[in-house]
Structures are given as structure tokens and as C-alpha cells.
Design an enzyme around this catalytic site. Structure first.
Site, short mmCIF file in Angstrom:
data_model
loop_
_atom_site.label_atom_id
_atom_site.label_comp_id
_atom_site.label_asym_id
_atom_site.label_seq_id
_atom_site.Cartn_x
_atom_site.Cartn_y
_atom_site.Cartn_z
CD GLU A 90 -2.57 -1.28 2.60
OE1 GLU A 90 -2.78 -0.25 3.25
OE2 GLU A 90 -2.96 -2.40 2.94
CB CYS A 103 2.77 7.08 3.58
SG CYS A 103 3.07 5.76 4.75
CB CYS A 110 5.99 -6.00 8.38
SG CYS A 110 7.22 -5.27 9.49
CB CYS A 114 4.35 -3.85 15.93
SG CYS A 114 6.08 -3.42 15.61
CB CYS A 117 1.37 -3.04 13.13
SG CYS A 117 1.74 -2.62 11.42
CB CYS A 333 0.57 0.91 5.91
SG CYS A 333 0.65 2.06 4.56
N1 SAH Z 1 8.50 -0.64 10.31
C1 SAH Z 1 8.56 0.78 10.41
C2 SAH Z 1 7.47 1.48 9.59
C3 SAH Z 1 6.11 1.12 10.14
S1 SAH Z 1 4.70 2.08 9.84
C4 SAH Z 1 8.46 1.20 11.87
O1 SAH Z 1 8.25 0.34 12.71
O2 SAH Z 1 8.61 2.38 12.16
C5 SAH Z 1 4.93 3.62 10.59
C6 SAH Z 1 4.36 3.79 12.00
O3 SAH Z 1 2.97 3.45 12.10
C7 SAH Z 1 5.08 2.96 13.02
O4 SAH Z 1 5.42 3.77 14.11
C8 SAH Z 1 4.04 1.94 13.38
O5 SAH Z 1 4.28 1.36 14.62
C9 SAH Z 1 2.77 2.75 13.31
N2 SAH Z 1 1.53 1.96 13.29
C10 SAH Z 1 1.36 0.68 12.90
N3 SAH Z 1 0.09 0.29 13.08
C11 SAH Z 1 -0.58 1.34 13.59
C12 SAH Z 1 -1.93 1.55 14.00
N4 SAH Z 1 -2.84 0.61 13.90
N5 SAH Z 1 -2.25 2.75 14.51
C13 SAH Z 1 -1.32 3.75 14.60
N6 SAH Z 1 -0.04 3.61 14.21
C14 SAH Z 1 0.33 2.41 13.73
#
Ligand code: SAH
Length: 362
Positions: A90, A103, A110, A114, A117, A333
Site C-alpha cells: 500500500e 507514505c 512485515c 508489532c 499493526c 498501512c
Molecule cells: N516498520 C517501520 C514502519 C512502520 S509504519 C516502523 O516500525 O517504524 C509507521 C508507523 O505506524 C510505526 O510507528 C508503526 O508502529 C505505526 N503503526 C502501525 N500500526 C498502527 C496503528 N494501527 N495505529 C497507529 N499507528 C500504527
């Protein structure tokens, strides 16, 4: 057929020489693609016919198709892309005053896992190539009116950019090149879960991009729970690498903190965060959790958010609350891909007349 966007400028120069075309054609070719937004070599009007023909026979510009495009009421646009092997990612275009931020994804899926996510729920399939990363930028750029330019890039889409460092740096270096997208390094942010060895490599790279570290917890125990890869890394190693990055580049570090109600938004968490942030030239990006269907977490209430924010600002921490954009189009995303896959599964099951399977619990 090679994907043209995987080539470095030197690769293209070598290809031109081999075919006895003058090397000044390279910058013309890049300008047609990155600035004049053409879709094919045939549209490159100032190139001789033979060169256009040679290019068409050797390279593709596009390797990805748009599976779905969604537009939110706040103008945010999101693309679900299908890559040549069927993998999906995406990419998002955000409008904010005169900013046009994109973005971008770095991997299909991934591996970081986390808990909150959507991107990592099914693990990682593969790294995107430099060309596939650049192609997202070009597809998003082409959603803009002709007189508007992309202004900012955030590597905050699907995937962990520092697990695919060489392709990410390659793509961002091209994006920075004045002959191509011409976006300054201060307007390009790499967001990472925190992989110390890659952060150290970034510190030695000739271009200093903005670094954002997804912290989400102010102590090892909670971070081990929310960001499972932390068990093998640990906050102290991440912070040491971040300090090294700051020493070399002098770029203010951003820490990201997804706020999950009653999980990481207690008074004690805010105080612990202060002790991490205060000694550093850093800012905190607080992101109220964007709900993911099927996951048990909640966004904090206004009161909880205000309380958490109050402790940090009173302690003198620079902080921004990142308000959600493009909510109704699943702009966090991973969600669009997931919903699309689940809709397809449902359709498949209803065709077969079977009950659709239960979603596995997180
Ligand atoms: N792998 C990278 C990029 C991830 S996306 C990283 O970990 O930074 C960018 C941000 O969005 C990250 O801080 C991630 O933790 C956050 N994110 C993921 N899912 C989310 C959600 N459901 N709500 C808010 N932020 C989220």
C-alpha cells in the site's frame, strides 16, 4: 526485460554507451519519467526514434498495477498495488496545506510483528526492489495536478525499511536527485522499529535522511510485549545507535509512540519517556492508535491523551500528536491489503458455498 527504475545512473550511462547513444540522453530519460510524468518511452519526444525503440525493447518502466484506489473525504488517497509476482503493498498520498506527502512501503508484509499493526499480521513475503519502491512514488506523483510536486516522503508504509536498507537508500537517493524528484533530505523520513546495525550504516551514508524510531514503550518489559523483536535487540542498543546517528548527522531524532488506551499511556509511562527524551535532541510523535479490525486495542480517550501529553509538555519535551488522516479508507498501512484479501476470501467461500473460516486471534 529489466525494470528501468532498478538502474543506477551509471548503469543507464553504460547501457547508452554500449548502444552508441550519447550519454547526455540519460538525464533526458530521467526527466521525462520523474518530472514530465510520461507513461512510456514513445512519449519521450526529444529522443531519436531508434533510442526510443531500443529502450522499449530493453526496459519496462512499470512493473506494478493499481489494484484499488481509494479517496477519503480529507483528500487522502491510497493505492493498493499488485507487484509482478502477485504480492500486494500500500502507498498513500496526503494533502496538508502546501505539503504533498507520500507514505511508501519497503516490503511485502512485515516480519516485526508489532502487536497493534495490520502490516505484520501475516509475516513478511519479501523485500521490494529499488525500482518497486520508486514506482510507488511515481504512481502517487501522477495523482497530483500537473502544477503540484511531491514535497515529502515518509518510509512509513508496509514493512521495515531498515531490513531492506540498500534498496531503500538506493530509492531515496534517486528521489533526492535534482534531475529526478529533487526532494531534500530534510523532507525524507525513514521510520524504523530500531535495528541498531542498520542505523549505524545510515550514519555513514553520504545523505542524512530524517530518522524516526518507533518506540511505543518506555521500558524493556513493555516494549518486549508490544514490539516482539525488541527481545532480541533491546532499547539500550537502539538508543546507542540513535545517539551515534545524531552525533554524525546532527539531525533531530523523532520518536514515534502509538498510544494504546490503558496499555502504554499511564502516568508512569509518560515519566519514563521524559527520562529517555530529555537528554536528547529529539521530538516525540504521539500517534493515537488507529483501530485494526479484529485486534483488541483501543484509542485513548481525549482525557487520557491530554493527561499523557500534559506530563511530557510540562517536562519540556517537544511533542506532536499526529492526527489521523484518511480514516475511512483504512489509511493505516496494511489494512487495505488485509480487507481486500478478506473480501476476496469471503467471495471465494460464498462461491464454494462454505462457511468462511474464523479469523485467527491475535
Ligand atoms: N516498520 C517501520 C514502519 C512502520 S509504519 C516502523 O516500525 O517504524 C509507521 C508507523 O505506524 C510505526 O510507528 C508503526 O508502529 C505505526 N503503526 C502501525 N500500526 C498502527 C496503528 N494501527 N495505529 C497507529 N499507528 C500504527
Amino acid at each position: 526485460m529489466q525494470h528501468l527504475l532498478n538502474l543506477s545512473n551509471n548503469d543507464l550511462l553504460a547501457w547508452l554507451k554500449e548502444r552508441k547513444h550519447p550519454t547526455f540522453r540519460a538525464s533526458q530519460i530521467w526527466q521525462w519519467i520523474f518530472q514530465k510524468r510520461v507513461a512510456s518511452f514513445q512519449e519521450m519526444e526529444n529522443l531519436p526514434k531508434q533510442l526510443r525503440q531500443d529502450l522499449t525493447e530493453s526496459f519496462t518502466i512499470w512493473s506494478t498495477t493499481i489494484a484499488k484506489k481509494t479517496v477519503a473525504t480529507d483528500q487522502t488517497q491510497k493505492l493498493l498495488l499488485t507487484h509482478h509476482d502477485g504480492g500486494q503493498t500500500e502507498s498513500v498520498l496526503l494533502f496538508e496545506k502546501n505539503r504533498r506527502t507520500i507514505c511508501v512501503s519497503s516490503q511485502v508484509g512485515c516480519a516485526m510483528g508489532c502487536l497493534f499493526c495490520a502490516s505484520g499480521l501475516d509475516g513478511v513475503d519479501r523485500n521490494l526492489t529499488q525500482g518497486e519502491i520508486l514506482e510507488q512514488m511515481l504512481l502517487l506523483q501522477r495523482l497530483l495536478p500537473d502544477d503540484e510536486r511531491l514535497s515529502h516522503i515518509v518510509m512509513m508504509g508496509m514493512g521495515e525499511p531498515l531490513a531492506n536498507l540498500s534498496h531503500v537508500l538506493g530509492a531515496l537517493t534517486v528521489a533526492n536527485d535534482p534531475d529526478r524528484l529533487g526532494i531534500g533530505t530534510r523532507r525524507i523520513t525513514i521510520s524504523t522499529v530500531g535495528i541498531p546495525a542498520s542505523i549505524v550504516k545510515m550514519a555513514d551514508y553520504p545523505l542524512a535522511f530524517q530518522l524516526a524510531v518507533s518506540l511505543h514503550a518506555p521500558n524493556e518489559a513493555l516494549r518486549d510485549r508490544l514490539v516482539p523483536v525488541n527481545k532480541n535487540i533491546g532499547l539500550s542498543k537502539i538508543l546507542a545507535a540513535v545517539d551515534q546517528y545524531y552525533e554524525k548527522t546532527r539531525r533531530q531524532i523523532t520518536f514515534e509512540y502509538v498510544l494504546l488506551s490503558d496499555i502504554n499511556d499511564h502516568t508512569s509511562h509518560a515519566k519514563e519517556l521524559v527520562s529517555i527524551l530529555r537528554p536528547r535532541n529529539a521530538m516525540l510523535n504521539v500517534i493515537p492508535y488507529n483501530p485494526v479490525a479484529g485486534l483488541p486495542y483501543q484509542s485513548p480517550s481525549k482525557q487520557r491523551l491530554a493527561h499523557f501529553k500534559g506530563i511530557l509538555t510540562e517536562a519540556g519535551i517537544t511533542l506532536k500528536v499526529r492526527h489521523r488522516k484518511g480514516d475511512e479508507i483504512n489509511a493505516a498501512c496494511g489494512q487495505l491489503r488485509r480487507n481486500n484479501a478478506q473480501t476476496q476470501k469471503k467471495e471465494l467461500y460464498s462461491i464454494e458455498g462454505e462457511k468462511s473460516p474464523e479469523r485467527k486471534s491475535p
